[in-house]
Design an enzyme around this catalytic site. Sequence first.
Site, PDB file in Angstrom:
ATOM      1  CG  HIS A  20       6.495  29.442   7.819  1.00 45.21           C
ATOM      2  ND1 HIS A  20       6.545  28.149   8.264  1.00 45.21           N
ATOM      3  CD2 HIS A  20       5.585  30.079   8.593  1.00 45.21           C
ATOM      4  CE1 HIS A  20       5.678  27.995   9.249  1.00 45.21           C
ATOM      5  NE2 HIS A  20       5.083  29.137   9.478  1.00 45.21           N
TER       6      HIS A  20
ATOM      7  CG  ASP B  84       2.819  36.981  11.185  1.00 44.67           C
ATOM      8  OD1 ASP B  84       3.684  36.125  11.423  1.00 44.67           O
ATOM      9  OD2 ASP B  84       1.770  37.085  11.836  1.00 44.67           O
TER      10      ASP B  84
END
Length: 428
Positions: free
Chosen positions: A306, A363
């Site tokens: 991320h 996700d």
Amino acid sequence: MSENQATLNIDGKTIDLPVHSGTIGPDVIDVRKLYAQTGAFTYDPGFTSTASCDSAITYIDGDEGVLLHRGYPIGQLAENSSFMEVSYLLLNGELPSQAELDDFSRTITRHTMVHEQLSSFYSGFRRDAHPMAVMCGVVGALSAFYHDSTDIADPVLRKISSHRLIAKIPTIAAMAYKYSVGQPFVYPDNRLSYTGNFLRMTFAVPAEEYHVVPEVEKALDRIFILHADHEQNASTSTVRLAGSSGANPFACMAAGIACLWGPAHGGANEAALNMLREIGTPDRIQHYIDRAKDKNDPFRLMGFGHRVYKNYDPRATVMQSTVREVFQALNVTDPLFETALRLEEIALSDPYFVEKKLFPNVDFYSGIILSAIGFPTTMFTVLFALARTVGWVAQWNEMIADPGQKIGRPRQLYTGPTPRDYVPLAQR
Ligand code: SDX
């Protein structure tokens, strides 16, 4: 904001730049006068060190794995709140009273139907079109059907278009799914909750009764909360940039959907489940870990890493526990969950992932849950867009209401040819 200053020496000049502090989080160096004072631009492709705006909606601390919506930790909201209540919070800044929540939910519920002619819009797509392509097209077309609420200068019309978008996005998403499987569209049922209505519009068929499974409704509602907003991510920044030109909110949300589709962003949930399916069994994990570490191999672990979180994504923590709840409610299991848990365990003990601070993100586990509920992988990013619409709408409203707002227009570091004269074709 409290003010202090940063001093910059460039080309023999020394200039002072104001430094602003927010309520929490990093200070910002205000470079708005830098070009006028020095003739130089800042340079930050990918905006790794750039604050694009002021915002009071969502705060992320990537090192600590903290996510706050209007100051409330995501874990507490996921545990205690509902997507309608979080939507109210994102839009209005405070948790609603019961009367305020009832009024908001009633308003949203009464906007869930779409213009009947919008239904025929779908028939222009191939049945096998990716539902995100349909979402881009249909949401972009909304301004043609609701042109009476596109005057962004009018706060009353901004509120109406905001409510229309939040209310209609589940209906549009469910219709995209129905169209892809050749089943008839199902109209909203205003007796149901926001999420229950979406489940029924997606999975009900005219031939039989459909009953929402409460545990599934609760789990999906929580998944919507986890996806509702996330500071100035790529798709939110797209919505803000589109909105900065004065484009109508329906066009701005279509731009956000287009950006979210990318596998580096909202498309990662679909890519992550496809990756887990390709890996299959835990014995094949190491081969994919090795590929992810190989600089010559473009493969990346989807659902890992991320831009901001250099710690565990707090949403992934909630998502992982939700997998077990849904499996239990539906009395199902999925060997891919064990593969995902094992993959996480191996990756988080590998120096490559530890040193680069690559952790599972929102996700990584979501696809396993959505698949267990019955959604095809092509619908995963559609669900992300459904939930993120309220975040995009809240951020868009915040930007439009900002008196200092102006059109976003970045500059560049030019690396092309210096001036040269045109050469006639006969001389080339
Ligand atoms: C979302 O911004 C948001 O808030 C987004 C989001 C939201 O709610 O809006 O949180 C939703 O988009 C989550 C992220 C979903 N995407 C993925 O899961 C795709 C896989 N992850 C990556 O592609 C990547 O981690 C990003 C895109 C998420 C972040 O990329 P960055 O911040 O630009 O980092 P980078 O690409 O520069 O990577 C840093 C290093 C690189 O190695 P070096 O060049 O330094 O040697 O880490 C490596 C990368 O190669 N790396 C990975 C990796 N992610 C980064 N290596 C293997 N597998 C990965 N997943």
